[in-house]
Design a protein around this motif. Structure first.
Motif, PDB file in Angstrom:
ATOM      1  N   TRP A  78      35.604  41.323  44.719  1.00 31.97           N
ATOM      2  CA  TRP A  78      34.962  40.510  45.750  1.00 31.97           C
ATOM      3  C   TRP A  78      33.866  39.681  45.090  1.00 31.97           C
ATOM      4  N   GLY A  79      33.573  38.522  45.639  1.00 32.71           N
ATOM      5  CA  GLY A  79      32.511  37.692  45.099  1.00 32.71           C
ATOM      6  C   GLY A  79      32.898  36.228  45.063  1.00 32.71           C
ATOM      7  N   TYR A  80      31.905  35.342  45.195  1.00 34.14           N
ATOM      8  CA  TYR A  80      32.217  33.909  45.231  1.00 34.14           C
ATOM      9  C   TYR A  80      31.144  33.057  44.547  1.00 34.14           C
ATOM     10  N   GLU A  81      30.461  33.630  43.558  1.00 40.60           N
ATOM     11  CA  GLU A  81      29.410  32.874  42.865  1.00 40.60           C
ATOM     12  C   GLU A  81      29.573  33.060  41.356  1.00 40.60           C
ATOM     13  N   THR A 105      34.820  30.111  42.094  1.00 42.02           N
ATOM     14  CA  THR A 105      34.875  31.367  42.835  1.00 42.02           C
ATOM     15  C   THR A 105      36.039  32.193  42.312  1.00 42.02           C
ATOM     16  N   TRP A 106      35.728  33.305  41.658  1.00 40.15           N
ATOM     17  CA  TRP A 106      36.803  34.197  41.216  1.00 40.15           C
ATOM     18  C   TRP A 106      36.399  35.669  41.235  1.00 40.15           C
ATOM     19  N   GLY A 107      35.294  35.991  41.859  1.00 36.57           N
ATOM     20  CA  GLY A 107      34.912  37.387  42.015  1.00 36.57           C
ATOM     21  C   GLY A 107      34.192  37.938  40.799  1.00 36.57           C
ATOM     22  N   HIS A 108      33.666  39.155  40.948  1.00 36.70           N
ATOM     23  CA  HIS A 108      32.898  39.790  39.879  1.00 36.70           C
ATOM     24  C   HIS A 108      33.860  40.395  38.860  1.00 36.70           C
ATOM     25  N   ARG A 109      34.319  39.561  37.952  1.00 39.47           N
ATOM     26  CA  ARG A 109      35.259  39.996  36.919  1.00 39.47           C
ATOM     27  C   ARG A 109      34.930  39.278  35.616  1.00 39.47           C
ATOM     28  N   SER A 110      35.338  39.882  34.517  1.00 40.11           N
ATOM     29  CA  SER A 110      34.950  39.356  33.209  1.00 40.11           C
ATOM     30  C   SER A 110      35.750  38.132  32.788  1.00 40.11           C
TER      31      SER A 110
END
Length: 346
Positions: A78-81, A105-110
């Protein structure tokens, strides 16, 4: 292996592995630099209050219905920043280079894989603080509020709630020609709003906000009130504070039932218009010219040029691996917490 933040269950987040995938010819791989946490929408999913977790969204009828849910735990990525650096190009990717910094916007990922055409439209200007890139979506949300508000030069706008979106809304309203009255119960947030250009600030914890706004406007009330706190009582006070036959734009993501909202009082007697400002659409009179990408691009341009200050909103930074700690902090936030960001490890 790539990593992402997952909401394991209500009130618990952790950083977990995520599968990587090869690039298609027209795609690019982006390594995340920073990811910002939304203290509104994201916390509703973390806490389990989001309606998508408790009800089913019927897309055809545009209704939330009981008996099923749209999302179930774990909720992943989840996440958009987000903002990141291009590290790999597909064989037919054009218009973008390795090393370009891309917002989106791609979420809390590395890492993320994006179409090259999409990424090329979202390259951050070289030389600016890369953290500006995390504000593309929350900035678009704030700009959409101001467009819905239809503010005119010389009008008085009262902004209720001075968290991250409220601070952005207040700056944009002032750029739009308004005299801005900023309302919040937290002293540090009022001080920040003053630093960022608010003309007046009001301590909501002292009460009588509507009375004080009327004192500041010769008894008339604000021309427009912008509710960005997500608090029903703040919405009620915004309704009390606006002038007769005027507008309250509601951007806060209200949760649960509306305790403290008394619609038989000023709302009814002052013919107050309530407008929902929500990022899934724009004002009907503008939809032939504005869309979500234009909102994002416009806000990033304003931030890159320094006309809107975003980096002063950042108060806490965690590594991506400490995503669970970051959400726990926001869930029990003190008055000193504003924008929390996650920095992806290299």
């Amino acid at each position: 292996m790539p990593r992402m933040v997952s909401f394991i269950e209500a009130g618990r987040a952790a950083t977990v592995d995520e599968d990587s995938r090869p690039l298609a010819d027209d795609e690019v791989r982006i390594r995340t630099l920073y990811s910002g946490i939304s203290a509104g929408t994201e916390l509703t999913a973390y806490r389990g209050t989001n309606p998508y977790i408790n009800k089913k969204w019927d897309e055809d009828r545009r209704l939330f219905v009981d008996g099923a849910t749209s999302f179930e735990y774990p909720v992943n990525g989840w996440g958009y920043e987000e903002v990141g650096e291009v590290v790999e190009l597909g064989s037919e990717a054009t218009g973008i280079e390795v090393g370009d910094v891309v917002w989106g916007t791609w979420g809390h990922r590395s890492e993320t894989v994006q179409k090259a055409e999409r990424a090329a439209k979202r390259v951050l200007k070289p030389g600016v603080d890369t953290r500006i890139g995390i504000f593309s979506q929350i900035g678009a949300i704030a700009l959409n509020v101001v467009l819905d508000a239809d503010i005119h030069v010389g009008e008085t706008v009262a902004v209720f709630g001075l968290g991250v979106p409220g601070q952005l809304v207040a700056q944009l309203a002032r750029l739009n020609g308004a005299r801005v009255i900023a309302v919040d119960g937290v002293a540090s947030r009022r001080e920040l709003a003053t630093k960022l250009g608010a003309d007046e600030v009001i301590d909501a914890s002292e009460g009588n906000v509507a009375e004080r706004i009327r004192d500041l406007t010769g008894g008339r009330g604000a021309d427009v009130c912008l509710e960005v706190s997500g608090n029903h009582r703040a919405l009620h006070e915004a309704i009390r504070s606006v002038a007769y036959n005027s507008r309250v734009c509601v951007a806060g993501f209200m949760q649960g039932e509306g305790a403290g909202l008394r619609l038989g009082e000023e709302f009814h007697h002052n013919r107050v218009q309530l407008v929902c400002a929500q990022i899934s659409g724009v004002h009907p009179g503008l939809q032939h010219r504005w869309n979500e990408y234009r909102l994002q691009r416009t806000f990033i341009d304003l931030a890159e040029s320094g006309r809107v200050n975003v980096t002063d909103l950042i108060t806490h930074e965690f590594g991506l691996e400490a995503g669970g700690e970051a959400f726990a902090l926001l869930d029990t936030a003190t008055t000193d917490v504003m924008q929390v960001i996650l920095k992806a490890e290299r």
